[in-house]
Design an enzyme around this catalytic site. Structure first.
Site, PDB file in Angstrom:
ATOM      1  N   ASP A  31       1.103  -1.265   0.444  1.00 49.62           N
ATOM      2  CA  ASP A  31      -0.532  -0.041  -0.016  1.00 49.62           C
ATOM      3  C   ASP A  31       0.939   1.782  -0.276  1.00 49.62           C
ATOM      4  O   ASP A  31       2.053   1.435   0.851  1.00 49.62           O
ATOM      5  CB  ASP A  31      -0.770   0.166   1.318  1.00 49.62           C
ATOM      6  N   ASN A  32       0.421   2.024  -0.976  1.00 40.96           N
ATOM      7  CA  ASN A  32       1.418   3.519  -0.861  1.00 40.96           C
ATOM      8  C   ASN A  32       1.046   4.476  -0.146  1.00 40.96           C
ATOM      9  O   ASN A  32       0.662   5.685   0.996  1.00 40.96           O
ATOM     10  CB  ASN A  32       1.018   3.828  -2.101  1.00 40.96           C
ATOM     11  N   GLY A  36      -5.251   4.742   2.276  1.00 42.67           N
ATOM     12  CA  GLY A  36      -5.299   3.502   3.185  1.00 42.67           C
ATOM     13  C   GLY A  36      -4.714   3.900   4.297  1.00 42.67           C
ATOM     14  O   GLY A  36      -4.300   4.936   4.589  1.00 42.67           O
ATOM     15  N   ALA A  73      -7.120   1.562  -5.823  1.00 46.32           N
ATOM     16  CA  ALA A  73      -7.846   2.401  -7.229  1.00 46.32           C
ATOM     17  C   ALA A  73      -7.963   3.583  -6.366  1.00 46.32           C
ATOM     18  O   ALA A  73      -7.976   3.960  -5.698  1.00 46.32           O
ATOM     19  CB  ALA A  73      -8.581   1.751  -7.455  1.00 46.32           C
ATOM     20  N   SER A  75     -11.820   5.959  -6.541  1.00 44.32           N
ATOM     21  CA  SER A  75     -12.701   5.262  -7.038  1.00 44.32           C
ATOM     22  C   SER A  75     -13.637   6.268  -6.573  1.00 44.32           C
ATOM     23  O   SER A  75     -14.620   6.007  -6.345  1.00 44.32           O
ATOM     24  CB  SER A  75     -12.659   4.038  -5.729  1.00 44.32           C
ATOM     25  N   TYR A 139     -13.721   6.306 -14.213  1.00 39.96           N
ATOM     26  CA  TYR A 139     -13.521   5.460 -12.950  1.00 39.96           C
ATOM     27  C   TYR A 139     -14.507   4.248 -13.587  1.00 39.96           C
ATOM     28  O   TYR A 139     -13.521   2.671 -13.433  1.00 39.96           O
ATOM     29  CB  TYR A 139     -14.892   5.669 -11.997  1.00 39.96           C
ATOM     30  N   LYS A 143     -11.803   0.763 -15.142  1.00 35.60           N
ATOM     31  CA  LYS A 143     -12.070  -0.867 -14.146  1.00 35.60           C
ATOM     32  C   LYS A 143     -12.750  -2.042 -15.599  1.00 35.60           C
ATOM     33  O   LYS A 143     -11.927  -2.515 -15.259  1.00 35.60           O
ATOM     34  CB  LYS A 143     -13.443  -0.700 -12.961  1.00 35.60           C
ATOM     35  N   PHE A 206     -29.000  14.579  -2.527  1.00 39.77           N
ATOM     36  CA  PHE A 206     -29.198  14.532  -3.479  1.00 39.77           C
ATOM     37  C   PHE A 206     -30.429  13.858  -4.519  1.00 39.77           C
ATOM     38  O   PHE A 206     -30.318  12.361  -4.635  1.00 39.77           O
ATOM     39  CB  PHE A 206     -27.245  14.306  -4.319  1.00 39.77           C
TER      40      PHE A 206
HETATM   41  N1  UFG Z   1     -26.058  10.316  -1.671  1.00 38.03           N
HETATM   42  C1  UFG Z   1     -27.106  11.177  -1.129  1.00 38.03           C
HETATM   43  N2  UFG Z   1     -25.940  12.190  -0.202  1.00 38.03           N
HETATM   44  C2  UFG Z   1     -24.900  11.744   0.515  1.00 38.03           C
HETATM   45  C3  UFG Z   1     -23.724  10.690  -0.431  1.00 38.03           C
HETATM   46  C4  UFG Z   1     -24.442   9.661  -1.242  1.00 38.03           C
HETATM   47  O1  UFG Z   1     -28.096  11.391  -1.005  1.00 38.03           O
HETATM   48  O2  UFG Z   1     -24.208  12.645   1.043  1.00 38.03           O
HETATM   49  C5  UFG Z   1     -26.790   9.694  -2.367  1.00 38.03           C
HETATM   50  C6  UFG Z   1     -25.854   9.239  -3.926  1.00 38.03           C
HETATM   51  O3  UFG Z   1     -26.397  10.286  -4.322  1.00 38.03           O
HETATM   52  C7  UFG Z   1     -26.052   7.958  -4.281  1.00 38.03           C
HETATM   53  C8  UFG Z   1     -26.656   6.962  -3.230  1.00 38.03           C
HETATM   54  O4  UFG Z   1     -26.590   8.324  -2.192  1.00 38.03           O
HETATM   55  O5  UFG Z   1     -27.774   8.087  -4.622  1.00 38.03           O
HETATM   56  C9  UFG Z   1     -25.352   6.602  -3.145  1.00 38.03           C
HETATM   57  O6  UFG Z   1     -24.536   7.154  -2.922  1.00 38.03           O
HETATM   58  P1  UFG Z   1     -22.960   6.399  -3.000  1.00 38.03           P
HETATM   59  O7  UFG Z   1     -21.992   7.869  -2.184  1.00 38.03           O
HETATM   60  O8  UFG Z   1     -22.425   6.145  -1.221  1.00 38.03           O
HETATM   61  O9  UFG Z   1     -23.089   5.293  -3.916  1.00 38.03           O
HETATM   62  P2  UFG Z   1     -23.149   5.351  -5.589  1.00 38.03           P
HETATM   63  O10 UFG Z   1     -23.807   4.177  -5.342  1.00 38.03           O
HETATM   64  O11 UFG Z   1     -22.600   6.813  -5.827  1.00 38.03           O
HETATM   65  O12 UFG Z   1     -21.301   4.707  -5.328  1.00 38.03           O
HETATM   66  C10 UFG Z   1     -21.181   3.142  -6.062  1.00 38.03           C
HETATM   67  C11 UFG Z   1     -20.148   2.591  -6.141  1.00 38.03           C
HETATM   68  C12 UFG Z   1     -18.830   3.414  -6.596  1.00 38.03           C
HETATM   69  C13 UFG Z   1     -19.756   3.096  -7.473  1.00 38.03           C
HETATM   70  C14 UFG Z   1     -20.856   3.941  -7.909  1.00 38.03           C
HETATM   71  C15 UFG Z   1     -21.386   3.751  -9.663  1.00 38.03           C
HETATM   72  O13 UFG Z   1     -19.646   2.589  -3.883  1.00 38.03           O
HETATM   73  O14 UFG Z   1     -17.857   2.613  -6.880  1.00 38.03           O
HETATM   74  O15 UFG Z   1     -21.808   3.546  -7.396  1.00 38.03           O
HETATM   75  O16 UFG Z   1     -22.636   4.571 -10.199  1.00 38.03           O
HETATM   76  F1  UFG Z   1     -18.328   4.272  -9.371  1.00 38.03           F
END
Ligand code: UFG
Length: 323
Positions: A31-32, A36, A73, A75, A139, A143, A206
């Site tokens: 790990d760098n 992490g 990665a 991410s 991203y 992958k 959101f």
């Molecule tokens: N959300 C909020 N408020 C926050 C954080 C998230 O409303 O503070 C919402 C997001 O808009 C989304 C949902 O909660 O609708 C889940 O968001 P996350 O950021 O927790 O996760 P994502 O679904 O965006 O991410 C996942 C994986 C990623 C992948 C992505 C693909 O974690 O690796 O889906 O769209 F890239």
């Protein structure tokens, strides 16, 4: 087996290490420490090396390695849109450096962390492995490129690999001293819990006009220890079956953002208020996995699949994080 865990100081990687150690495997973490945590490396030795500095990698292979697990990665979807070069460099070129190091040292097995983001905008309510791959951000594209590289490497030189496409990794293992700690934190469940604790910024939800039952996005949350189990099963599969395999990992059940907040209120007993915010760019309405193939072929069976269990473990971690 002796497993080299690249990215073992990170969130999913450290949980995988804990399960590997429990099952008696010997571990080296590479790990760098860019995202992490040194404190998360509680099992095995740490080699502080960087996939972008290929000559530093040989140190991790001094003690013969049986298989590699590759969690390193960048991410964050939004960051990848702003910094595409950094994402392709780290996630694609970095992986090539790792694969070349494996080749130099005669290591022929790798488990690779992939993502639901390889699918882009889903065209089905349940996403199976045959679903078209059409990533919509660097991203996801980075992958998917690595998955293609692994397929070509299987054909060209018999490299054995398993790509595991995580849906929404969540939860923690506070009893093992590890959990989720990102900076900045963008994920829903930790942001909800920080808001419950009063330690984070005010929670924003959101988007409220998605074509979902309550208008907020639906996701398939999967416990990080269940993801860890799939990695161990992938080691067995690579012994049995040559080639490049890929599996979707989720529970097959979707929860909306508002359902997550409601469940967190129940689990924590705290009031959790939020502001309505506009949609976040690039968020699909639904992302739910069909994990039938993982169940049938890997023999995977998630043990911590209830959303309450996932949030409860994350909550116990957030109450007393070790890092
Ligand atoms: N959300 C909020 N408020 C926050 C954080 C998230 O409303 O503070 C919402 C997001 O808009 C989304 C949902 O909660 O609708 C889940 O968001 P996350 O950021 O927790 O996760 P994502 O679904 O965006 O991410 C996942 C994986 C990623 C992948 C992505 C693909 O974690 O690796 O889906 O769209 F890239």
């Amino acid at each position: 087996m002796h497993i080299l865990v690249c990215g073992g100081a990170g969130y999913v990687g450290s949980h995988a290490v804990s399960v590997l150690a429990e099952q008696g495997h010997r571990i080296t973490v590479l790990d760098n420490l860019s995202t992490g945590h040194r404190e998360a490396v509680r099992w095995g030795r740490l080699v502080d090396a960087d996939l972008m500095a290929p000559t530093t990698l040989d140190r991790a292979f001094e003690d013969p390695v049986d298989a590699v697990m590759h969690f390193c990665a960048r991410s964050l979807v939004a960051e990848s849109l702003a910094q595409p070069y950094a994402y392709y460099q780290n996630n694609v070129a970095g992986t090539l450096h790792l694969l070349e190091a494996m080749q130099r040292h005669g290591v022929e097995r790798i488990v690779f962390s992939s993502t639901a983001a390889v699918f882009g905008h889903p065209q089905a309510m349940l996403i199976d492995e045959a679903h078209p791959k059409a990533p919509i951000n660097p991203y996801g594209a980075s992958k998917w490129m690595v998955e293609e590289i692994l397929r070509h490497a299987a054909q060209a030189r018999g490299l054995r690999s398993v790509a595991l496409r995580y849906f929404n990794a969540a939860g923690a293992a506070p009893e093992r001293g590890i959990g989720e700690s990102h900076s900045p934190e963008t994920h829903l469940i930790p942001n909800v819990l920080r808001s419950a604790l009063g330690t984070g910024p005010r929670l924003k939800v959101f988007g409220h006009d998605y074509p979902t039952p309550d208008g907020t996005c639906v996701r398939d949350y999967v416990h990080v220890l269940d993801l860890a189990d799939a990695h161990v099963l992938a080691l067995d599969l690579m012994e049995r079956e040559p080639g490049a395999h890929a599996f979707n990992l989720g529970n097959g059940t979707g929860f909306s953002v508002l359902q997550v907040i409601e469940t967190a209120r129940r689990v924590t007993g705290r009031g959790i208020s939020f502001d309505r915010a506009p949609r976040r760019a690039g968020d699909p309405a639904y992302l739910v996995a069909s994990s039938e193939k993982a169940r049938d072929v890997l023999g995977w069976s998630p043990r911590h699949s209830a959303l309450e269990t996932i949030i409860d473990s994350a909550w116990r971690w957030h109450l007393a994080p070790a890092f």
